[in-house]
Design an enzyme around this catalytic site. Structure first.
Site, PDB file in Angstrom:
ATOM      1  N   TYR A 176      38.958  31.116  42.482  1.00  0.00           N
ATOM      2  CA  TYR A 176      39.352  31.894  41.226  1.00  0.00           C
ATOM      3  C   TYR A 176      39.040  31.251  40.104  1.00  0.00           C
ATOM      4  CZ  TYR A 176      42.741  34.319  38.276  1.00  0.00           C
ATOM      5  OH  TYR A 176      42.992  35.045  37.139  1.00  0.00           O
ATOM      6  N   LYS A 180      36.336  33.028  37.429  1.00  0.00           N
ATOM      7  CA  LYS A 180      36.614  33.486  35.858  1.00  0.00           C
ATOM      8  C   LYS A 180      35.716  32.845  34.791  1.00  0.00           C
ATOM      9  CE  LYS A 180      39.824  36.410  37.012  1.00  0.00           C
ATOM     10  NZ  LYS A 180      39.532  37.810  36.830  1.00  0.00           N
TER      11      LYS A 180
END
Length: 319
Positions: A176, A180
């Site tokens: 994740y 990002k």
């Protein structure tokens, strides 16, 4: 002298606030496309902008999500099934949107679709554990953007990329955070490339919000499944009670979790409708007062504060 300096500062704040409140003239003839509308931020955004009068095209991953959204919105809103990781699906959808918007082009593209993937210590993971969040959060976002960009350029509109405070600080291991961080880089290069075309590009960095994306039960299930596959050596290093201790640490941080999803949608709204949209939006009190300020601090301070939130290992020397 001090009085004049203070007066000048107050005037500057007043003018800056007034500038931010200036809005575009008409929204009823404008089309916006939002990904990830089955639930969470995207779902609320689709409903909110439909009520405001935009022509909303809401991309959902599931038929059930699409049906539920259409039942709660006006006839202006259209839904389309979209898997952002399927290049052919993205191309077909872009052509469908092009036929729908015509010469008006696309005023707003909101890249909201995302998944957390497995959130666990790095040495628990395999390359495959990183693949899903990178495919969805990064390559899916880029794919949708590249296919929709000609329509946004035609309207001299807005691109809004939903990143995360996890794109500013590596809060947890897994795919994740890298996805990002990469979204932040793509957003910045896109913003500069599109400036000459009159297209504004904004990045929204939400803090911790209670959404399906951050479902603690699903996160725990994934972590437990990974634990069962770990080697005896790693299990000895972390200890049998590591996951339980991690959960106890998280329970102490519930005050960091934002319940009001409209805080993110308000950022989207400003980025869509302001004459002077911001380049970055921090959404949530935790993002504004802790995560984003901490991201500007020295690494030694970041490490000290973030490591305090981690559970202690049983025997890290058992290697």
């Amino acid at each position: 002298m001090l009085f004049w300096v203070l007066g000048l500062l107050i005037l500057c704040v007043f003018l800056w606030t007034c500038k931010g409140n200036l809005k575009i003239a008409d929204i009823t003839d404008k089309y916006i496309f939002i990904t990830g509308c089955d639930s969470g931020f995207g779902n609320l955004a689709a409903k909110t902008f439909d009520k405001k009068g935009f022509h909303v095209i809401a991309a959902c991953l599931t038929e059930s999500g699409s049906t539920a959204l259409k039942a709660e919105t006006s006839e202006r809103l259209h839904t389309v099934l979209l898997d952002v990781t399927d290049p052919e699906n993205v191309k077909r959808t872009a052509q469908w949107v092009k036929d729908k918007v015509g010469e008006k082009g696309l005023w707003g593209l909101i890249n909201n679709a995302g998944v957390p993937g497995v959130l666990a210590p790095t040495d628990w993971l395999t390359l495959e554990d990183y693949r899903e969040p990178v495919e969805v959060n990064l390559f899916g976002l880029i794919s949708v953007t590249l296919n929709m960009l000609p329509l946004v350029k035609k309207a001299q509109g807005r691109v809004i990329n939903v990143s995360s405070v996890g794109g500013r600080l590596a809060i947890v291991g897994g795919g994740y955070t890298p996805s990002k961080y990469a979204v932040e880089g793509f957003n910045d290069s896109l913003r500069r490339d599109m400036k000459a075309f009159g297209v504004h590009v904004s990045c929204i960095e939400p803090g911790l919000f209670k959404t399906n994306l951050a479902d603690p039960v699903k996160t725990l299930e994934k972590k437990l499944a990974i634990w069962e596959q770990l080697s005896p050596d790693i299990k000895r290093q972390y200890g049998e009670g590591y996951i339980e201790k991690s959960l106890d640490k998280l329970k102490g941080n519930t005050s960091f979790v934002n319940m009001d999803l409209s805080l993110v949608v308000e950022c989207m709204d400003h980025a869509l409708t302001s004459l002077f949209p911001k380049t970055h939006y921090a959404a949530g009190k935790d993002a504004k007062i802790f995560w984003i300020p901490l991201s500007h601090m020295p690494a030694v301070l970041q490490d000290f504060l973030l490591l305090k939130q981690k559970a202690e290992l049983a025997n890290p020397k058992a290697v």
